[in-house]
Scaffold this motif. Structure first.
Motif, PDB file in Angstrom:
ATOM      1  N   ARG A  87      31.607 110.952  30.539  1.00  0.00           N
ATOM      2  CA  ARG A  87      30.832 110.881  29.300  1.00  0.00           C
ATOM      3  C   ARG A  87      30.788 109.450  28.754  1.00  0.00           C
ATOM      4  NH1 ARG A  87      29.818 115.961  27.065  1.00  0.00           N
ATOM      5  NH2 ARG A  87      29.451 114.978  25.052  1.00  0.00           N
ATOM      6  N   GLY A  88      30.775 108.470  29.639  1.00  0.00           N
ATOM      7  CA  GLY A  88      30.710 107.074  29.229  1.00  0.00           C
ATOM      8  C   GLY A  88      32.031 106.463  28.804  1.00  0.00           C
ATOM      9  N   HIS A  89      33.134 107.166  29.026  1.00  0.00           N
ATOM     10  CA  HIS A  89      34.463 106.673  28.678  1.00  0.00           C
ATOM     11  C   HIS A  89      35.279 106.480  29.959  1.00  0.00           C
ATOM     12  CE1 HIS A  89      33.802 107.736  24.442  1.00  0.00           C
ATOM     13  NE2 HIS A  89      33.251 108.836  24.913  1.00  0.00           N
ATOM     14  N   ASN A 113      36.077 116.413  23.006  1.00  0.00           N
ATOM     15  CA  ASN A 113      36.915 116.605  21.818  1.00  0.00           C
ATOM     16  C   ASN A 113      37.503 115.283  21.336  1.00  0.00           C
ATOM     17  OD1 ASN A 113      37.259 119.536  20.892  1.00  0.00           O
ATOM     18  ND2 ASN A 113      37.223 119.674  23.117  1.00  0.00           N
ATOM     19  N   TYR A 114      37.760 114.371  22.246  1.00  0.00           N
ATOM     20  CA  TYR A 114      38.181 113.022  21.883  1.00  0.00           C
ATOM     21  C   TYR A 114      37.063 112.333  21.102  1.00  0.00           C
ATOM     22  CZ  TYR A 114      38.571 107.977  22.761  1.00  0.00           C
ATOM     23  OH  TYR A 114      38.579 106.616  22.637  1.00  0.00           O
ATOM     24  N   GLU A 115      35.819 112.457  21.584  1.00  0.00           N
ATOM     25  CA  GLU A 115      34.669 111.820  20.930  1.00  0.00           C
ATOM     26  C   GLU A 115      34.511 112.280  19.483  1.00  0.00           C
ATOM     27  OE1 GLU A 115      31.498 111.141  24.565  1.00  0.00           O
ATOM     28  OE2 GLU A 115      31.365 112.968  23.393  1.00  0.00           O
ATOM     29  N   ILE A 116      34.692 113.557  19.249  1.00  0.00           N
ATOM     30  CA  ILE A 116      34.467 114.091  17.903  1.00  0.00           C
ATOM     31  C   ILE A 116      35.735 114.082  17.051  1.00  0.00           C
ATOM     32  CG2 ILE A 116      32.485 115.461  18.640  1.00  0.00           C
ATOM     33  CD1 ILE A 116      34.269 117.944  18.562  1.00  0.00           C
ATOM     34  N   GLY A 117      36.821 113.532  17.586  1.00  0.00           N
ATOM     35  CA  GLY A 117      38.036 113.351  16.819  1.00  0.00           C
ATOM     36  C   GLY A 117      38.937 114.564  16.695  1.00  0.00           C
ATOM     37  N   LYS A 118      38.833 115.503  17.622  1.00  0.00           N
ATOM     38  CA  LYS A 118      39.656 116.708  17.540  1.00  0.00           C
ATOM     39  C   LYS A 118      40.954 116.623  18.342  1.00  0.00           C
ATOM     40  CE  LYS A 118      36.539 119.952  15.830  1.00  0.00           C
ATOM     41  NZ  LYS A 118      36.598 121.245  15.292  1.00  0.00           N
ATOM     42  N   LEU A 119      41.171 115.533  19.070  1.00  0.00           N
ATOM     43  CA  LEU A 119      42.427 115.354  19.804  1.00  0.00           C
ATOM     44  C   LEU A 119      43.314 114.390  19.034  1.00  0.00           C
ATOM     45  CD1 LEU A 119      41.539 114.970  23.584  1.00  0.00           C
ATOM     46  CD2 LEU A 119      42.606 116.890  22.460  1.00  0.00           C
ATOM     47  N   GLY A 136      26.509  98.070  26.756  1.00  0.00           N
ATOM     48  CA  GLY A 136      26.232  96.667  27.051  1.00  0.00           C
ATOM     49  C   GLY A 136      27.354  95.727  26.650  1.00  0.00           C
ATOM     50  N   GLY A 137      28.465  96.276  26.206  1.00  0.00           N
ATOM     51  CA  GLY A 137      29.594  95.459  25.767  1.00  0.00           C
ATOM     52  C   GLY A 137      30.465  95.014  26.917  1.00  0.00           C
ATOM     53  N   ASN A 138      31.497  94.299  26.589  1.00  0.00           N
ATOM     54  CA  ASN A 138      32.442  93.775  27.568  1.00  0.00           C
ATOM     55  C   ASN A 138      33.286  94.925  28.142  1.00  0.00           C
ATOM     56  OD1 ASN A 138      34.501  92.498  28.953  1.00  0.00           O
ATOM     57  ND2 ASN A 138      34.774  90.894  27.413  1.00  0.00           N
ATOM     58  N   ALA A 139      33.272  95.066  29.451  1.00  0.00           N
ATOM     59  CA  ALA A 139      34.018  96.146  30.113  1.00  0.00           C
ATOM     60  C   ALA A 139      35.528  95.922  30.073  1.00  0.00           C
ATOM     61  CB  ALA A 139      33.554  96.277  31.563  1.00  0.00           C
ATOM     62  N   ASN A 140      35.965  94.745  29.670  1.00  0.00           N
ATOM     63  CA  ASN A 140      37.394  94.459  29.575  1.00  0.00           C
ATOM     64  C   ASN A 140      37.938  94.625  28.161  1.00  0.00           C
ATOM     65  OD1 ASN A 140      37.688  93.770  32.312  1.00  0.00           O
ATOM     66  ND2 ASN A 140      36.797  91.767  31.901  1.00  0.00           N
ATOM     67  N   LYS A 141      37.046  94.933  27.184  1.00  0.00           N
ATOM     68  CA  LYS A 141      37.468  95.062  25.793  1.00  0.00           C
ATOM     69  C   LYS A 141      36.996  96.392  25.224  1.00  0.00           C
ATOM     70  CE  LYS A 141      38.199  90.591  23.989  1.00  0.00           C
ATOM     71  NZ  LYS A 141      37.977  89.810  22.793  1.00  0.00           N
ATOM     72  N   PRO A 142      37.816  97.421  25.340  1.00  0.00           N
ATOM     73  CA  PRO A 142      37.413  98.704  24.753  1.00  0.00           C
ATOM     74  C   PRO A 142      37.423  98.627  23.226  1.00  0.00           C
ATOM     75  CG  PRO A 142      39.646  98.854  25.602  1.00  0.00           C
ATOM     76  CD  PRO A 142      39.116  97.503  25.988  1.00  0.00           C
ATOM     77  N   TYR A 150      50.049 112.149  31.488  1.00  0.00           N
ATOM     78  CA  TYR A 150      49.543 111.090  30.608  1.00  0.00           C
ATOM     79  C   TYR A 150      48.051 110.929  30.834  1.00  0.00           C
ATOM     80  CZ  TYR A 150      48.864 106.306  28.887  1.00  0.00           C
ATOM     81  OH  TYR A 150      48.417 105.188  28.245  1.00  0.00           O
ATOM     82  N   LEU A 151      47.277 110.878  29.742  1.00  0.00           N
ATOM     83  CA  LEU A 151      45.834 110.683  29.826  1.00  0.00           C
ATOM     84  C   LEU A 151      45.449 109.573  28.870  1.00  0.00           C
ATOM     85  CD1 LEU A 151      43.431 112.096  31.297  1.00  0.00           C
ATOM     86  CD2 LEU A 151      43.033 113.315  29.165  1.00  0.00           C
ATOM     87  N   ASN A 152      44.766 108.550  29.372  1.00  0.00           N
ATOM     88  CA  ASN A 152      44.297 107.434  28.555  1.00  0.00           C
ATOM     89  C   ASN A 152      42.778 107.427  28.594  1.00  0.00           C
ATOM     90  OD1 ASN A 152      43.393 104.289  28.698  1.00  0.00           O
ATOM     91  ND2 ASN A 152      44.977 104.664  27.187  1.00  0.00           N
ATOM     92  N   ILE A 153      42.165 107.317  27.408  1.00  0.00           N
ATOM     93  CA  ILE A 153      40.709 107.293  27.295  1.00  0.00           C
ATOM     94  C   ILE A 153      40.315 106.024  26.553  1.00  0.00           C
ATOM     95  CG2 ILE A 153      38.648 108.493  26.499  1.00  0.00           C
ATOM     96  CD1 ILE A 153      40.305 111.093  26.477  1.00  0.00           C
ATOM     97  N   GLU A 154      39.423 105.242  27.153  1.00  0.00           N
ATOM     98  CA  GLU A 154      38.918 104.018  26.538  1.00  0.00           C
ATOM     99  C   GLU A 154      37.425 104.161  26.294  1.00  0.00           C
ATOM    100  OE1 GLU A 154      41.806 100.668  28.541  1.00  0.00           O
ATOM    101  OE2 GLU A 154      39.925 101.135  29.540  1.00  0.00           O
ATOM    102  N   SER A 155      36.985 103.700  25.109  1.00  0.00           N
ATOM    103  CA  SER A 155      35.565 103.734  24.748  1.00  0.00           C
ATOM    104  C   SER A 155      35.027 102.307  24.717  1.00  0.00           C
ATOM    105  CB  SER A 155      35.377 104.357  23.372  1.00  0.00           C
ATOM    106  OG  SER A 155      35.879 105.657  23.358  1.00  0.00           O
ATOM    107  N   PHE A 156      33.798 102.151  25.163  1.00  0.00           N
ATOM    108  CA  PHE A 156      33.147 100.845  25.196  1.00  0.00           C
ATOM    109  C   PHE A 156      31.801 100.918  24.504  1.00  0.00           C
ATOM    110  CE2 PHE A 156      35.879 101.265  28.871  1.00  0.00           C
ATOM    111  CZ  PHE A 156      36.587 100.076  28.859  1.00  0.00           C
ATOM    112  N   LEU A 157      31.368  99.783  23.949  1.00  0.00           N
ATOM    113  CA  LEU A 157      30.033  99.718  23.373  1.00  0.00           C
ATOM    114  C   LEU A 157      29.013  99.579  24.494  1.00  0.00           C
ATOM    115  CD1 LEU A 157      30.640  97.256  20.402  1.00  0.00           C
ATOM    116  CD2 LEU A 157      30.215  99.711  20.271  1.00  0.00           C
TER     117      LEU A 157
END
Length: 78
Positions: A8-10, A65-71, A33-39, A24-31
Motif C-alpha cells: 500500500r505504498g509503505h 489499520n496503520y494508515e488510519i491510526g488504529k495500530l 516523489g520524496g526521498n526514499a531514504n527519509k520516511p 517485529y514489524l516496521n512500517i515506513e511511510s514516504f511522501l
C-alpha cells in the motif's frame, strides 16, 4: 519468515524478534516523489510470534489499520 516489501505504498519489514516470543514489524511511510531514504513516518510493532502466519496473510489489512491510526506502535519501556 521475513518480510521486506512495499505494501500500500509503505515499506514494510518484519522478522522474528530477538526474544523468540514476538514478531517485529516496521512500517515506513514516504511522501510521493520524496526521498526514499527519509520516511515521513516510521513506526514499529510487536506481535505474538504464534500469529506470524496471520501477520503475513493479513499484511495489507495491518498496513491499512496503520494508515488510519488504529495500530498502537511499540514503545520501549525505560
Amino acid at each position: 519468515m521475513e518480510i521486506d516489501r512495499f505494501v500500500r505504498g509503505h515499506k514494510v519489514r518484519g522478522f522474528e524478534w530477538i526474544d523468540g516470543k514476538h514478531y517485529y514489524l516496521n512500517i515506513e511511510s514516504f511522501l510521493p516523489g520524496g526521498n526514499a531514504n527519509k520516511p515521513v513516518r516510521d513506526e514499529s510493532f510487536l506481535f505474538n510470534l504464534k500469529d506470524e502466519n496471520k501477520i503475513v496473510e493479513y499484511l495489507d489489512s495491518i498496513v491499512f489499520n496503520y494508515e488510519i491510526g488504529k495500530l498502537e506502535p511499540f514503545r520501549m519501556k525505560r
